[in-house]
Design a protein around this motif. Structure first.
Motif, PDB file in Angstrom:
ATOM      1  N   GLY A  49       4.591  -3.427   1.757  1.00 12.66           N
ATOM      2  CA  GLY A  49       3.223  -3.894   2.006  1.00 12.66           C
ATOM      3  C   GLY A  49       2.976  -5.327   1.587  1.00 12.66           C
ATOM      4  O   GLY A  49       1.831  -5.791   1.589  1.00 12.66           O
ATOM      5  N   CYS A  86       7.531  -7.706   3.082  1.00 10.88           N
ATOM      6  CA  CYS A  86       7.679  -6.262   2.928  1.00 10.88           C
ATOM      7  C   CYS A  86       9.158  -5.898   2.756  1.00 10.88           C
ATOM      8  O   CYS A  86      10.048  -6.604   3.221  1.00 10.88           O
ATOM      9  CB  CYS A  86       7.095  -5.551   4.145  1.00 10.88           C
ATOM     10  SG  CYS A  86       7.148  -3.746   4.012  1.00 10.88           S
ATOM     11  N   ASP A 114      10.641  -3.588   4.201  1.00 14.13           N
ATOM     12  CA  ASP A 114      11.119  -2.935   5.435  1.00 14.13           C
ATOM     13  C   ASP A 114      12.518  -3.426   5.820  1.00 14.13           C
ATOM     14  O   ASP A 114      12.770  -4.633   5.872  1.00 14.13           O
ATOM     15  CB  ASP A 114      10.120  -3.222   6.571  1.00 14.13           C
ATOM     16  CG  ASP A 114      10.354  -2.316   7.759  1.00 14.13           C
ATOM     17  OD1 ASP A 114       9.469  -1.490   8.051  1.00 14.13           O
ATOM     18  OD2 ASP A 114      11.427  -2.438   8.400  1.00 14.13           O
ATOM     19  N   CYS A 130       3.806  -1.598   9.874  1.00 16.09           N
ATOM     20  CA  CYS A 130       4.192  -1.503   8.450  1.00 16.09           C
ATOM     21  C   CYS A 130       3.830  -0.123   7.878  1.00 16.09           C
ATOM     22  O   CYS A 130       2.668   0.299   7.922  1.00 16.09           O
ATOM     23  CB  CYS A 130       3.500  -2.603   7.662  1.00 16.09           C
ATOM     24  SG  CYS A 130       3.918  -2.551   5.902  1.00 16.09           S
ATOM     25  N   GLY A 131       4.827   0.537   7.309  1.00 14.11           N
ATOM     26  CA  GLY A 131       4.611   1.869   6.738  1.00 14.11           C
ATOM     27  C   GLY A 131       3.643   1.858   5.567  1.00 14.11           C
ATOM     28  O   GLY A 131       2.867   2.804   5.379  1.00 14.11           O
ATOM     29  N   HIS A 186       4.225  -7.501   8.616  1.00 13.26           N
ATOM     30  CA  HIS A 186       4.923  -7.213   9.874  1.00 13.26           C
ATOM     31  C   HIS A 186       4.208  -6.095  10.616  1.00 13.26           C
ATOM     32  O   HIS A 186       3.429  -5.341  10.027  1.00 13.26           O
ATOM     33  CB  HIS A 186       6.390  -6.843   9.613  1.00 13.26           C
ATOM     34  CG  HIS A 186       6.582  -5.549   8.882  1.00 13.26           C
ATOM     35  ND1 HIS A 186       6.820  -4.354   9.517  1.00 13.26           N
ATOM     36  CD2 HIS A 186       6.538  -5.257   7.562  1.00 13.26           C
ATOM     37  CE1 HIS A 186       6.931  -3.392   8.615  1.00 13.26           C
ATOM     38  NE2 HIS A 186       6.762  -3.909   7.412  1.00 13.26           N
TER      39      HIS A 186
END
Ligand SMILES: [Zn+2]
Length: 212
Positions: free
Chosen positions: A83, A58, A60, A114-115, A111
């Motif tokens: 994602g 991801c 992130d 995760c958004g 993770h």
């Protein structure tokens, strides 16, 4: 101990490549990162790269793979998309790094918290975010155990969908890539899936997803 494996990388097995990542994460979690002379590595790698691992993870900001696996320049071919979705371009990048750069292990790494997975749980589709959500919705549908609150507010649901998403993206890579299928069948590469824990720094690989 960190060892830049640019040399002799052809001789390491997919299992050994995964072990290098596991050991690196262990150092990270224990705040015992190895010393790396990055400028020397710039020189060492300036004419060619031979990353031992290819990782789809991801975007992130809290999960940069080189840091969490205690690796350096030239070690990891890193494909990052919110994602950790196996889009065509992500798969193309992984084909390039495994077939032509010689990576031995292909990892899909999700993770916690995760958004993108949250957006998929809530079917959030503003702008182009929906294009990412489309890749994760199959994981949302595949989660059958949480019956009451099937939104991102339900942390248990969120983490279950995140784990299923890792499995689904691995399945997509194998289903859609003849190149990766061949490399896997001829045992030139291995595949692993795992989840990085934002709260502890730990990566947990899923035994059932290991393919060597
Ligand atoms: Zn994420």
């Amino acid at each position: 101990m960190y060892k830049h494996p640019l040399l002799n990388r052809d001789q390491i097995s997919p299992k050994e490549a995964l072990d290098i990542l596991i050991e690196g994460n262990h150092r990270f979690v224990n705040n015992y990162m190895s010393h790396k002379d990055l400028l020397a590595l710039v020189q060492l790698t300036k004419d060619k790269q031979h990353p031992f691992a290819s990782i789809l993870s991801c975007s992130d900001s809290r999960a940069p793979v080189e840091m969490i696996f205690d690796q350096a320049l030239g070690d990891i071919f890193s494909v990052r998309l919110a994602g950790n979705i196996a889009s065509d371009k992500a798969i193309g990048s992984l084909e390039f790094s495994t077939k032509y750069l010689g990576s031995k292990i292909l990892v899909v790494l999700g993770h916690t918290g995760c958004g993108a997975v949250k957006a998929a749980c809530d079917n959030f589709r503003e702008g182009h975010i929906g294009e990412i959500v489309n890749f994760i919705r199959p994981a949302v549908r595949a989660e059958k155990t949480e019956l009451v609150d099937r939104t991102s507010k339900n942390e248990v649901f969120l983490e279950k969908v995140g784990e299923i998403n890792v499995r689904k993206q691995i399945e997509e890579i194998i289903r859609r890539s003849d190149i990766i299928q061949e490399l896997l069948e001829s045992k030139q590469i291995g595949i692993a899936g795992g989840v990085y824990d934002l709260a502890t720094g730990e990566v947990r690989f899923f035994e059932e997803l290991l393919m060597f």
